[in-house]
Scaffold this active site. Structure first.
Site, PDB file in Angstrom:
ATOM      1  N   LYS A 188      59.758  54.818  -4.803  1.00 56.52           N
ATOM      2  CA  LYS A 188      59.314  53.429  -4.914  1.00 56.52           C
ATOM      3  C   LYS A 188      58.853  52.944  -3.552  1.00 56.52           C
ATOM      4  CE  LYS A 188      60.861  49.327  -4.539  1.00 56.52           C
ATOM      5  NZ  LYS A 188      59.628  48.570  -4.198  1.00 56.52           N
ATOM      6  N   GLU A 264      69.030  54.045   6.071  1.00 58.12           N
ATOM      7  CA  GLU A 264      68.499  53.758   7.416  1.00 58.12           C
ATOM      8  C   GLU A 264      68.134  52.291   7.408  1.00 58.12           C
ATOM      9  OE1 GLU A 264      66.259  52.551  10.071  1.00 58.12           O
ATOM     10  OE2 GLU A 264      64.689  53.898   9.293  1.00 58.12           O
ATOM     11  N   CYS A 298      62.179  49.184  13.080  1.00 57.38           N
ATOM     12  CA  CYS A 298      63.639  49.055  13.065  1.00 57.38           C
ATOM     13  C   CYS A 298      64.248  49.354  14.420  1.00 57.38           C
ATOM     14  CB  CYS A 298      64.226  49.960  11.991  1.00 57.38           C
ATOM     15  SG  CYS A 298      63.661  51.666  12.099  1.00 57.38           S
ATOM     16  N   GLU A 395      68.162  40.670  13.525  1.00 53.38           N
ATOM     17  CA  GLU A 395      66.904  41.414  13.564  1.00 53.38           C
ATOM     18  C   GLU A 395      65.748  40.500  13.151  1.00 53.38           C
ATOM     19  OE1 GLU A 395      65.440  45.819  12.265  1.00 53.38           O
ATOM     20  OE2 GLU A 395      66.346  44.607  10.691  1.00 53.38           O
TER      21      GLU A 395
END
Length: 497
Positions: A188, A264, A298, A395
């Site tokens: 996906k 992750e 990231c 973040e």
């Protein structure tokens, strides 16, 4: 900073907008579609089939048939290798079209994607193709008159959920080792960037990957993604995305069939600069660490700790570099930074900038939208940032750097570790003892010394703490798609034990 506009004379025609299930492009069972938007101009690129639970179920059934009864897990490993290498060659042959799709769909710099990211995706296939015939267990010395050995067998049907910041690269980071292991899969892609995944599915068919081995279901995370993670016939899930969604993935895996997961997740990586470095070189590395891919990475080095002896010089040098930093259309060869991926991310970044100002950080430069159309944001630098501020803890996933001053090695380590995340870190120093001490003390899955964002197919990548667990890349990733089976049998009348 400057802005610039430009584009290819002719963007590629969008060829694939349907789901790819059992070797065929098909409409979603519901007939629903969703729009994928060009972040350069906020216009609709194409309408994409919106898969949901029923479509995922069809894809999983196709993958299960391909695993239980199909040729892929039963091929000699050399045959899997041959087809994977052909797949890689097809990616290289279509590099310009794939790069254009990612520039248009994700706002990524066309030349960088063409020269680096798409070729890197092809190389991942080649790396794991080379490993396909090197999967083996061990012979064991057992007590008594018994012989033991282990087998490494493919996990089975795997669900691969990939993010929007590196669509083709992350597709292959997960699909290539799964293919080498002999698994079948349902992939996906992120709903923000579905185009390159569908094109790669088309290339897999041309490469001879058997029907049902590689399936792509486009759609939303709360429907298609959730259906994959909770499916009782999916044997493993590998997910890259936010920590918030990673929690949901774990919950779904636990409440369904206890499938193993690889996660992750987010990061808030420290970039630590000691005062013995060449400031000019490190300034360039630090800007790339936060502004590459418009900060949508990231591992972004968003918390920059600068030792007090070079603090003022570093800031002056970074500001000087930004004078020539060009933000604009990602197809323009002079542009360094394109638009954020979509309106939601654009607004999220701008809201964090406002929070930084309200909490007392000093906005040194940037902080504003650019242009009247598209999701462009100025490179943004804050100083006078404390570790407790929101912009130092959460973040942002955008072109926002926080610069903080420190005195000692011990302080740098303590503050570098003061985060819920542990994905990556950078250590800039010419002192070998400091490099060793800090790199071994920082709790992060990967630490770069005097460099940043150095990735390699052989270098395992994954985080500690709330940045997730499990590895992408390296042989560790391949082993994540394998399971160990132990075999024991009696030995009669052996001359030795």
């Amino acid at each position: 900073m400057a802005t610039q506009n430009g584009s290819l004379e002719c963007l590629p025609k969008i060829k694939f907008t349907q789901l790819f299930i059992d070797g065929q492009f098909v409409d979603a069972l519901s007939g629903k579609k969703f729009e994928t938007i060009d972040p350069r101009n906020e216009e609709v690129i194409a309408e994409i089939a919106e898969g949901d639970k029923d479509d995922v179920d069809l894809a999983v059934k196709a993958a299960r048939r391909a695993f239980d009864n199909g040729p892929w897990p039963r091929f000699p490993a050399s045959e899997r290798r041959r087809r994977m290498l052909k797949f890689a060659d097809l990616i290289n042959q279509n590099v310009e079209e794939l790069a254009a799709l990612e520039a248009q769909d994700a706002g990524k710099i066309y030349n960088l994607v063409k020269l680096a990211e798409i070729p890197s995706a092809a190389e991942k296939l080649r790396y794991y193709a080379g490993a396909a015939d090197k999967i083996h267990g061990s012979t064991l010395k057992m007590s008594g008159q018994f012989h033991g050995y282990t087998l490494l067998e493919p996990v089975g049907v795997v669900g691969l959920i990939i993010p929007w910041n590196f669509p083709s690269h992350m597709f292959m980071m997960k699909a290539a080792p799964a293919l080498a292991a002999g698994c079948t899969m349902v992939i996906k892609p992120a709903e923000q960037t579905p185009l390159s995944a569908l094109f790669l599915a088309h290339l897999s068919k041309l490469a001879g990957i058997p029907d049902g081995v590689l399936n792509v279901v486009t759609g939303y995370g709360h429907s298609a993604g959730a259906a994959i993670t909770s499916h009782m016939d999916v044997d493993k899930v590998s997910f890259t995305g936010s920590t918030e969604v990673g929690r949901l993935v774990m919950q779904a895996a636990a409440t369904s069939n206890l499938k193993p997961v690889t996660l992750e997740l987010g990061g808030k990586s420290p970039f630590i600069i000691f005062d013995d470095v060449d400031v000019d070189k490190v300034a360039d590395i630090s800007l790339s660490a936060i502004l590459y891919n418009k900060g949508e990475l990231c591992v972004a080095g968003s918390r920059v700790f600068v030792q007090e002896g070079i603090y003022d010089k570093f800031i002056a040098t970074v500001l000087e570099r930004l004078n020539s930093w060009v933000v604009g259309d990602p197809f323009d060869p002079n542009v360094r930074q394109g638009p954020q991926v979509n309106k939601k991310q654009y607004n999220r970044i701008l809201s964090y900038i406002e929070i930084g100002k309200k909490e007392g950080a000093t906005l040194l430069t940037g902080g504003k939208p650019l242009g009247n159309k598209g999701y462009y944001i100025e490179p943004t630098i804050f100083t006078d940032v404390t570790d407790e501020m929101t912009i130092a803890r959460e973040e942002i996933f955008g072109p926002v750097m926080s610069i903080m001053k420190f005195k000692t090695v011990e302080e740098a380590i303590k503050r570098g570790n003061a985060s819920q995340y542990g994905l990556a870190a950078g250590v800039m120093t010419n002192d070998l003892n400091i490099a060793n001490t800090v790199s071994r003390s920082i709790r992060a899955g990967i630490v770069w010394i005097n460099c940043y964002m150095v990735f390699n197919d052989d270098l395992p990548f994954g985080g500690f703490k709330m940045s997730g667990f499990g590895k992408d890349s390296g042989m560790e990733c391949l082993h994540g798609f394998l399971q160990v089976k132990s075999i024991a049998m009696p030995i009669h009348n052996s001359p030795w034990l």
